[in-house]
Design an enzyme around this catalytic site. Structure first.
Site, short mmCIF file in Angstrom:
data_model
loop_
_atom_site.label_atom_id
_atom_site.label_comp_id
_atom_site.label_asym_id
_atom_site.label_seq_id
_atom_site.Cartn_x
_atom_site.Cartn_y
_atom_site.Cartn_z
NE ARG A 98 8.26 -5.40 23.68
CZ ARG A 98 7.54 -5.40 24.29
NH1 ARG A 98 6.65 -6.07 24.51
NH2 ARG A 98 7.84 -4.46 25.53
CB THR B 141 9.21 -14.42 19.46
OG1 THR B 141 8.34 -14.76 20.63
CG2 THR B 141 8.50 -14.63 18.24
CB SER C 5 -0.27 -12.25 17.40
OG SER C 5 1.07 -11.89 17.58
CE1 TYR D 130 6.91 -9.64 17.38
CE2 TYR D 130 5.89 -11.09 18.95
CZ TYR D 130 7.04 -10.46 18.43
OH TYR D 130 8.31 -10.75 18.90
CG HIS D 131 3.74 -14.22 18.42
ND1 HIS D 131 2.84 -13.80 19.06
CD2 HIS D 131 4.83 -14.41 19.30
CE1 HIS D 131 3.32 -13.46 20.38
NE2 HIS D 131 4.56 -13.82 20.73
CE LYS E 101 10.27 -10.64 16.48
NZ LYS E 101 11.64 -9.92 16.36
P1 NAD Z 1 11.27 -2.31 21.87
O1 NAD Z 1 9.84 -2.03 21.43
O2 NAD Z 1 11.54 -1.89 23.54
O3 NAD Z 1 12.49 -2.03 21.20
C1 NAD Z 1 12.68 -2.09 19.64
C2 NAD Z 1 13.50 -0.77 19.27
O4 NAD Z 1 13.38 -0.89 17.86
C3 NAD Z 1 12.43 0.48 19.50
O5 NAD Z 1 13.58 1.13 20.15
C4 NAD Z 1 12.16 0.92 18.18
O6 NAD Z 1 12.12 2.40 17.91
C5 NAD Z 1 13.06 0.38 17.12
N1 NAD Z 1 12.46 -0.13 15.77
C6 NAD Z 1 11.50 -0.76 15.53
N2 NAD Z 1 11.23 -0.56 14.15
C7 NAD Z 1 12.36 0.04 13.64
C8 NAD Z 1 12.76 0.08 12.40
N3 NAD Z 1 12.03 -0.04 11.26
N4 NAD Z 1 13.86 0.77 12.37
C9 NAD Z 1 14.48 1.37 13.30
N5 NAD Z 1 14.36 1.30 14.61
C10 NAD Z 1 13.08 0.41 14.74
O7 NAD Z 1 11.23 -4.14 21.94
P2 NAD Z 1 12.12 -4.86 22.82
O8 NAD Z 1 11.46 -5.55 24.07
O9 NAD Z 1 13.54 -4.58 23.18
O10 NAD Z 1 12.20 -6.27 21.78
C11 NAD Z 1 13.40 -6.34 20.93
C12 NAD Z 1 13.38 -7.59 20.09
O11 NAD Z 1 13.39 -8.62 20.91
C13 NAD Z 1 11.95 -7.39 19.32
O12 NAD Z 1 12.51 -8.08 17.99
C14 NAD Z 1 11.26 -8.35 20.05
O13 NAD Z 1 10.29 -9.20 18.90
C15 NAD Z 1 12.28 -9.46 20.77
N6 NAD Z 1 11.85 -10.10 21.80
C16 NAD Z 1 11.44 -9.37 22.71
C17 NAD Z 1 10.74 -9.71 23.90
C18 NAD Z 1 10.45 -9.19 24.99
O14 NAD Z 1 9.78 -9.76 26.08
N7 NAD Z 1 10.47 -7.79 25.26
C19 NAD Z 1 10.80 -11.38 23.96
C20 NAD Z 1 11.34 -12.20 22.82
C21 NAD Z 1 11.59 -11.55 21.77
N1 USQ Z 2 -1.22 -12.50 29.69
C1 USQ Z 2 -2.15 -12.43 30.85
N2 USQ Z 2 -2.36 -11.24 31.65
C2 USQ Z 2 -1.83 -10.13 31.00
C3 USQ Z 2 -0.96 -10.17 29.98
C4 USQ Z 2 -0.63 -11.34 29.28
O1 USQ Z 2 -2.69 -13.37 31.31
O2 USQ Z 2 -2.14 -9.07 31.57
C5 USQ Z 2 -0.99 -13.53 29.08
C6 USQ Z 2 -1.31 -13.87 27.63
O3 USQ Z 2 -2.43 -13.95 27.42
C7 USQ Z 2 -0.38 -14.67 26.98
C8 USQ Z 2 1.12 -14.66 28.16
O4 USQ Z 2 0.51 -13.91 29.39
O5 USQ Z 2 -0.61 -15.99 27.40
C9 USQ Z 2 2.06 -13.97 27.68
O6 USQ Z 2 1.74 -12.60 27.37
P1 USQ Z 2 2.77 -11.35 27.19
O7 USQ Z 2 2.04 -10.12 26.87
O8 USQ Z 2 3.50 -11.53 28.36
O9 USQ Z 2 3.80 -11.73 25.94
P2 USQ Z 2 3.54 -12.04 24.47
O10 USQ Z 2 2.45 -11.46 23.81
O11 USQ Z 2 3.55 -13.45 24.30
O12 USQ Z 2 4.90 -11.15 23.84
C10 USQ Z 2 5.99 -10.88 24.69
C11 USQ Z 2 6.63 -9.79 23.81
C12 USQ Z 2 7.20 -10.33 22.45
C13 USQ Z 2 7.79 -11.72 22.44
C14 USQ Z 2 6.99 -12.79 23.48
C15 USQ Z 2 7.85 -13.79 23.81
O13 USQ Z 2 5.82 -8.69 23.69
O14 USQ Z 2 7.67 -9.24 21.77
O15 USQ Z 2 7.94 -12.25 21.03
O16 USQ Z 2 6.74 -12.04 24.46
S1 USQ Z 2 6.99 -15.36 23.46
O17 USQ Z 2 5.96 -15.23 24.73
O18 USQ Z 2 7.61 -16.32 23.68
O19 USQ Z 2 6.43 -15.37 22.17
#
Ligand code: NAD
Ligand code: USQ
Length: 387
Positions: A100, A144, A179, A181-182, A185
């Site tokens: 993620r 996301t 990115s 990653y994004h 999704k």
């Molecule tokens: P995280 O990395 O803390 O947790 C993800 C978990 O999934 C980990 O424990 C990892 O080991 C497991 N995993 C990854 N790939 C796997 C696979 N192929 N098989 C089995 N397990 C696997 O992430 P998080 O912050 O808890 O995010 C969870 C979900 O929510 C993600 O899909 C992320 O894109 C989404 N999300 C997170 C945020 C955020 O700010 N953290 C925001 C928006 C969306």
């Molecule tokens: N940013 C800064 N300084 C930092 C870190 C980040 O200015 O030290 C900025 C980034 O450039 C970006 C924003 O803050 O514009 C958000 O960055 P982030 O690292 O907090 O979040 P992002 O990369 O978008 O990813 C996180 C999670 C991802 C989830 C996403 C939700 O890691 O799993 O999908 O938030 S969203 O942003 O709505 O797509």
């Protein structure tokens, strides 16, 4: 209900599994613990020590009397997914188990390929296993807000009515993510909508904003149940990162001007949103999309809030505007709809100075575990490294 939480050892998945278990659901976790490996690869560790998954689950049983089943494996392993589905027969499958981090996916070619393979293939395996074993199961998939990017028009919840050359249709909302990653999704969402259309799957795609805060009532109830707190330049996200930087006397790293606006959500609302989605399943064939965030903030506003609260606590926070390592708009229109979860009963925890203060206190307490060399952004979007 029988609810399977994939990614249940992670930042969002662990508190969600405990919350659903505490609410009386029969919960199982699926995880391959890869996230713990990525910390080792990046030379960092969570701000607070986290226990092994075995210890976490054993302690949860002691404190709650409730058992959470543990399926250890990779969602990209088709046999593992099928056998787990056949054994647990979930009524809801909550899918958090993906790579993620946007910066992790932008390290080089190998990390981009890994991210898209891990995420897209794992999700396809889940879709096929549901369809074959438990077709009535409701797939609650974490997407996301970043799928949409920052368009110069209002962002809707997944779908938009478009009128073109005198004709109208309801289309998937256009996506312009920032990115690899994004993008993974976006690919997942397209596959899921197709699954709904051809097989009549039940899917809720939760386009979640950036999650802040760390603990819920359940994870805070015992040190062994503590949640992970990421602050490094690859997995740490905006607010939680700024707080760790301020607590350790390091610069708060605003990328560019900080005008980037995003949706944000407290982790205590994340777990509730999953419960709401599970208790109100999507209809068969309905690709349902909820925008899962509670308020919009610019990065600069968040940094300023941390500076204010940290100063009041006697710290001397410093903020810096770094050249932006990402390619993204720093000054843009942003207005995203987020009414559907509220209509179903979500009562948001909005970001308060008290929340920032409690996070700062937790970070100060664990300051000796911080690796300050991991604060600076280590990944540049423009570099396109083959290896
Ligand atoms: P995280 O990395 O803390 O947790 C993800 C978990 O999934 C980990 O424990 C990892 O080991 C497991 N995993 C990854 N790939 C796997 C696979 N192929 N098989 C089995 N397990 C696997 O992430 P998080 O912050 O808890 O995010 C969870 C979900 O929510 C993600 O899909 C992320 O894109 C989404 N999300 C997170 C945020 C955020 O700010 N953290 C925001 C928006 C969306
Ligand atoms: N940013 C800064 N300084 C930092 C870190 C980040 O200015 O030290 C900025 C980034 O450039 C970006 C924003 O803050 O514009 C958000 O960055 P982030 O690292 O907090 O979040 P992002 O990369 O978008 O990813 C996180 C999670 C991802 C989830 C996403 C939700 O890691 O799993 O999908 O938030 S969203 O942003 O709505 O797509």
């Amino acid at each position: 209900m029988r609810i399977l939480v994939a990614g249940g050892d992670g930042f969002c998945g662990w508190p969600t599994a405990l919350y659903l278990s505490s609410r009386g659901h029969e919960v199982a976790i699926a995880d391959n613990l890869m996230r713990r490996e990525w910390d080792r690869e990046l030379g960092t560790e969570p701000l607070k020590e986290i226990s092994s998954l075995e210890d976490r689950l054993a302690r949860w049983k002691e404190v709650s009397g409730r058992e959470i089943k543990d399926y250890r494996g990779d969602l990209c392993d088709a046999d593992f997914v099928f056998e787990m589905m056949d054994d647990f027969k979930p009524e809801a499958f909550v899918h958090f188990a993906e790579q993620r981090s946007a910066p992790y996916s932008m390290i080089d070619r190998a990390h981009a390929v890994f991210t898209q393979q891990n995420n897209v293939v794992g999700n396809l395996n889940v879709m096929y296993a549901i369809q074959e074993v438990v077709p009535e199961c409701h797939l609650i998939k974490l997407g996301t807000m970043g799928e949409y990017g920052t368009p110069n028009i209002d962002i809707e919840e997944g779908w938009i009515e478009i009128e073109h050359k005198g004709r109208k249709d309801r289309m998937l909302y256009p996506k312009m993510p920032g990115s690899f990653y994004h993008l993974s999704k976006v690919h997942d969402s397209a596959n899921l909508e197709f699954g709904c259309r051809i097989w009549g799957m039940r899917v809720t795609d939760l386009n979640q904003g950036v999650v802040y805060n760390v603990e819920t009532d359940e994870t805070a109830s015992d040190p062994v149940l503590a949640n992970r707190y990421d602050y490094d330049g690859v997995f740490g996200t905006a607010l939680n990162r700024f707080i760790a930087q301020a607590a350790n006397g390091n610069q708060i790293t605003v990328y560019g001007t900080g005008g980037q606006t995003r949706g944000f959500i407290d982790i205590r609302d994340t777990v509730r949103c999953i419960e709401i989605a599970a208790e109100n399943p999507a209809e068969r064939g309905d690709f349902r999309v909820f925008n899962q965030f509670t308020e919009q903030w610019s990065v600069l506003e968040l940094a300023q809030l941390v500076v204010k609260v940290a100063t009041e606590m006697g710290l001397e926070p410093k903020m810096v505007n770094l050249p932006n390592p990402r390619v993204e708009k720093e000054s843009h229109y942003y207005k995203a709809a987020n009414t559907r979860l509220i209509d179903l009963g979500l009562k948001p925890h909005l970001l308060t100075e008290e929340t920032v203060e409690s996070l700062l206190s937790a970070a100060i307490e664990n300051r000796d575990r911080i690796h300050p060399e991991t604060f600076d952004p280590q990944v540049n979007w423009r570099s396109a490294r083959y290896r």
